[in-house]
Design an enzyme around this catalytic site. Structure first.
Site, short mmCIF file in Angstrom:
data_model
loop_
_atom_site.label_atom_id
_atom_site.label_comp_id
_atom_site.label_asym_id
_atom_site.label_seq_id
_atom_site.Cartn_x
_atom_site.Cartn_y
_atom_site.Cartn_z
NE ARG A 51 45.80 27.53 57.22
CZ ARG A 51 46.72 28.05 58.00
NH1 ARG A 51 46.62 28.96 58.74
NH2 ARG A 51 47.76 27.41 57.85
N GLY A 52 45.08 25.25 60.18
CA GLY A 52 46.08 25.38 61.14
C GLY A 52 45.75 24.40 62.42
CB ALA A 53 47.53 21.73 64.20
NE ARG A 88 42.25 20.00 57.00
CZ ARG A 88 43.09 20.71 56.81
NH1 ARG A 88 43.15 22.05 57.62
NH2 ARG A 88 44.01 20.39 56.17
CD GLN A 199 47.77 26.18 52.94
OE1 GLN A 199 48.33 25.91 52.08
NE2 GLN A 199 47.09 25.22 53.58
CG ASP A 240 49.09 20.04 60.65
OD1 ASP A 240 50.10 20.30 59.96
OD2 ASP A 240 48.16 20.39 60.65
CG ASN A 250 53.97 21.43 59.09
OD1 ASN A 250 53.21 21.63 59.64
ND2 ASN A 250 54.82 22.16 58.39
CE LYS A 251 49.17 22.08 54.40
NZ LYS A 251 47.93 21.31 54.33
O1 MRU Z 1 46.12 22.60 55.69
P1 MRU Z 1 46.50 23.60 56.82
O2 MRU Z 1 46.53 24.79 56.33
O3 MRU Z 1 45.73 23.48 57.86
O4 MRU Z 1 48.02 23.04 57.14
C1 MRU Z 1 48.45 23.74 58.33
C2 MRU Z 1 50.15 23.37 58.58
O5 MRU Z 1 50.59 22.60 58.08
C3 MRU Z 1 50.50 24.13 59.64
O6 MRU Z 1 52.07 23.97 59.48
C4 MRU Z 1 50.47 23.26 61.03
O7 MRU Z 1 49.12 23.14 61.48
C5 MRU Z 1 50.95 24.00 62.05
S1 MRU Z 1 50.15 25.26 62.65
C6 MRU Z 1 50.73 26.20 64.16
#
Ligand code: MRU
Length: 355
Positions: A51-53, A88, A199, A240, A250-251
């Site tokens: 996970r993470g962009a 996603r 996370q 993201d 973002n999250k």
């Molecule tokens: O749902 P996730 O865990 O994929 O969300 C991740 C985030 O929101 C991060 O802050 C974002 O992807 C930036 S990662 C470098």
């Protein structure tokens, strides 16, 4: 990042096999999973082993390569890209990586496609590491200036995991932190737990621990108080999808941190590689916000006394639940974007200038 002292990447090609670190069982277990097929790659992203962009994007590039191993036709190329894109919806890195991969492979004859796709995926992984290192250098200047001004330990607050685990290596928001640590800047990180999937608690706290960066885990609602008490010098998060005008998706929970930061005069920076910037969107309104499983809200996963991973219910059975995965921080609340081409203000002109 180091795991028990040994450096690793989150996604690696080992003897022709694509291997990812399963983030659903961290910090309790370090388990690597092999991706053999397009289905495996789709599951890895949808079920959040990765996970993470940025990491989602790179995994998708490997997923196309795996899909083409079975069938290198034009139809399969289109099918693989469509399936991966549907895993996603919010992080633009996924679309960015797939568009680049598809354009490149359309110019390659089918018999050579699988090999070319794998080479391209590996290049994209290497490129991600370089981009993060560049963001680290740009962000280091910023953290260094803040630390000098303060004269004592610099307190950074971060939300979710925009770290090593969200990328191939080094992280986006954590890249400046690791660079500052390497430059002997005295720092400490407040880690938001980041409900519902935690996370921050499971991943950020784990990786900062592996890297021996001083940190303290807090509940999501503690940040405002800490800012009022002068215990946060800067907020540093990932993104993201950031739109052409500098609105930051973002999250979920990021926006509330930005509001509290604004109210308390705390600078709020977003680490935003160009792969996370969607210039096709004028502002946040058309960003699709992922609605995730309600079970993430009603249940919490953790390690039981027995050592087994367990999921326990915390809400009454049948409770109505909403679970949006991301929120929007408007550009006006963002002090700056740390990109691989420098730190910029979140304005249309400054964003256009880095492309
Ligand atoms: O749902 P996730 O865990 O994929 O969300 C991740 C985030 O929101 C991060 O802050 C974002 O992807 C930036 S990662 C470098």
């Amino acid at each position: 990042v180091r795991i028990d002292g040994t450096p690793h990447r989150t996604i690696e090609l080992l003897d022709g096999h694509v291997r990812v670190l399963d983030q659903t069982v961290l910090p309790h277990q370090v388990q690597w999973r092999t991706l053999n097929t397009l289905d495996d790659a789709c599951a890895a992203i949808a079920d959040m082993w990765v996970r993470g962009a940025p990491l989602i994007g790179v995994t998708a590039a490997f997923g196309v390569a795996l899909g083409l191993r079975a069938d290198p036709s034009d139809a399969q190329l289109a099918h693989a890209c469509e399936r991966l894109l549907a895993t996603r919806p919010t992080a633009i890195n996924l679309a960015w990586a797939l568009a680049r991969t598809r354009t490149l492979l359309e110019g390659v004859a089918p018999p050579a496609r699988a090999a070319a796709a794998l080479v391209f995926a590996v290049q994209m992984a290497d490129e991600d590491v370089l981009i993060n290192r560049a963001m680290g250098i740009c962000g280091l200047q910023l953290l260094s200036a803040l630390a000098q001004k303060k004269g004592t330990v610099l307190n950074i607050l971060t939300h979710c995991n925009a770290g090593w685990l969200a990328t191939v290596d080094r992280g986006t928001a954590t890249a400046p932190i690791y660079a500052a640590r390497d430059a002997y800047i005295d720092l400490h990180v407040w880690v938001d737990e980041t409900r519902p999937r935690n996370q921050g608690a499971s991943l950020t706290a784990w990786e900062l621990g592996q890297e021996q960066v001083p940190h303290t885990l807090i509940v999501d609602n503690a940040g405002g108080l800490l800012m009022q008490q002068g215990k946060v010098d800067v907020v540093l998060v990932g993104t993201d999808r950031t739109t052409a005008n500098g609105d930051v998706c973002n999250k979920i929970g990021t926006y509330l941190k930005a509001l509290a930061a604004f109210d308390n005069g705390v600078p709020f920076y977003v680490a935003a590689p160009r792969s996370s910037i969607d210039r096709s969107l004028d502002d946040y309104r058309a960003i699709p916000i992922e609605e995730r499983s309600h079970r993430e809200v009603t249940h919490v996963q953790g390690r039981a006394v027995s050592g087994a991973l367990e999921s326990v219910q915390i809400a009454p059975s049948g409770t109505a639940v909403a679970n949006p995965g991301f929120d929007i921080t408007p550009a006006r609340l963002v002090t700056g974007l740390i990109t691989e081409r420098g730190v910029i203000v979140p304005s249309r002109a400054a964003i256009a200038a880095i492309f």
